[in-house]
Motif scaffolding. Sequence first.
Motif, PDB file in Angstrom:
ATOM      1  N   LYS A   1      11.028  58.133  14.163  1.00  0.00           N
ATOM      2  CA  LYS A   1      10.687  59.472  14.794  1.00  0.00           C
ATOM      3  C   LYS A   1      12.111  60.410  14.531  1.00  0.00           C
ATOM      4  N   MET A   2      13.156  60.106  14.281  1.00  0.00           N
ATOM      5  CA  MET A   2      14.185  60.866  14.078  1.00  0.00           C
ATOM      6  C   MET A   2      14.226  61.629  12.665  1.00  0.00           C
ATOM      7  N   LEU A   3      13.361  61.097  11.741  1.00  0.00           N
ATOM      8  CA  LEU A   3      13.240  61.756  10.431  1.00  0.00           C
ATOM      9  C   LEU A   3      12.621  62.997  10.525  1.00  0.00           C
ATOM     10  N   PRO A   4      12.420  63.905   9.525  1.00  0.00           N
ATOM     11  CA  PRO A   4      11.592  64.995   9.363  1.00  0.00           C
ATOM     12  C   PRO A   4      10.209  64.463   9.129  1.00  0.00           C
ATOM     13  N   PRO A   5       9.189  65.460   9.757  1.00  0.00           N
ATOM     14  CA  PRO A   5       7.576  64.947   9.584  1.00  0.00           C
ATOM     15  C   PRO A   5       7.405  64.299   8.139  1.00  0.00           C
ATOM     16  N   PHE A   6       7.784  64.932   7.100  1.00  0.00           N
ATOM     17  CA  PHE A   6       7.263  64.239   5.821  1.00  0.00           C
ATOM     18  C   PHE A   6       7.901  63.050   5.644  1.00  0.00           C
ATOM     19  N   TRP A   7       9.014  62.878   5.832  1.00  0.00           N
ATOM     20  CA  TRP A   7       9.665  61.416   5.751  1.00  0.00           C
ATOM     21  C   TRP A   7       9.313  60.487   6.365  1.00  0.00           C
ATOM     22  N   GLN A   8       8.697  60.795   7.739  1.00  0.00           N
ATOM     23  CA  GLN A   8       8.060  59.695   8.648  1.00  0.00           C
ATOM     24  C   GLN A   8       6.806  59.162   7.675  1.00  0.00           C
ATOM     25  N   THR A   9       6.077  60.121   7.345  1.00  0.00           N
ATOM     26  CA  THR A   9       4.932  59.945   6.578  1.00  0.00           C
ATOM     27  C   THR A   9       5.124  58.845   5.570  1.00  0.00           C
ATOM     28  N   VAL A  10       6.180  59.121   4.836  1.00  0.00           N
ATOM     29  CA  VAL A  10       6.712  58.280   3.707  1.00  0.00           C
ATOM     30  C   VAL A  10       7.148  57.043   3.959  1.00  0.00           C
ATOM     31  N   THR A  11       7.860  56.961   5.151  1.00  0.00           N
ATOM     32  CA  THR A  11       8.372  55.788   5.765  1.00  0.00           C
ATOM     33  C   THR A  11       7.253  54.823   5.948  1.00  0.00           C
ATOM     34  N   LEU A  12       6.254  55.339   6.641  1.00  0.00           N
ATOM     35  CA  LEU A  12       5.295  54.323   7.169  1.00  0.00           C
ATOM     36  C   LEU A  12       4.441  53.735   6.165  1.00  0.00           C
ATOM     37  N   LEU A  13       4.760  54.175   4.817  1.00  0.00           N
ATOM     38  CA  LEU A  13       4.259  53.498   3.664  1.00  0.00           C
ATOM     39  C   LEU A  13       5.023  52.168   3.337  1.00  0.00           C
TER      40      LEU A  13
END
Length: 253
Positions: free
Chosen positions: A189-201
Amino acid sequence: MNWPAIRAIYLFEMARTGRTLMQSIIAPVISTSLYFVVFGSAIGGRITEIDGVSYGAFIVPGLIMLSLLTQSVANASFGIYFPKFTGTIYEVMSAPISYFEITFSYVGAAATKSIILGLIILATAVFFVPLRIDHPLWMLLFLVLTAFTFSLFGFIIGIWADNFEKLQLVPMLIITPLAFLGGSFYAVKMLPPFWQTVTLLNPVVYLISGFRWSFYGIADVSVAVSLTMTLAFLGLCLVIAAWIFKSGYRLKA
């Protein structure tokens, strides 16, 4: 089940740990302890808490998982690759022992080494950070499941590799970066929204998130999702291992 054969292979692999104690146990524990000191002091001075947990304590589950993943893959891949390299694997395959028993022996030994290493790192962490484990049984479950899953994954890599360079390729270029980018040192959750989505991959996110929840009751994703993803990857590795032995891929001369 041919228990004497399983026991023989298992004990042989475990005995190799004693001969490579520095590489198998001492070096990973020392390097992880340095992470506690460096990251806990340097970054911990800037990030005091995450979700009410001190930063030094927050990174403990991620660092244990980092060592667990890399060592599980390394132990299992080398354990099966070296018999292939020397040709003794054909003696094992011609013995009265099933493919399942062969896999169970090698993977079980590699997972045991990784679990022991994880518990040693956990005990070491107590000397560096204030640590608590809210759900000890869940912690052990995630520890054992991850160790067996990635030991099986390493077993597959060891069969696939036809030289020592390939043996190191996946752990160095895939497993370690995924672990670093999987939330070992930060909350998603510390990441920007776009990178949160990428991280969940990143599948490692689910392993670290579930393991961290067992310590502090905080997670980036649902614990049920973490457990499901771990079991799904374990099932996939079982299917691939079964196909390898059925087809003789890189095992039959």
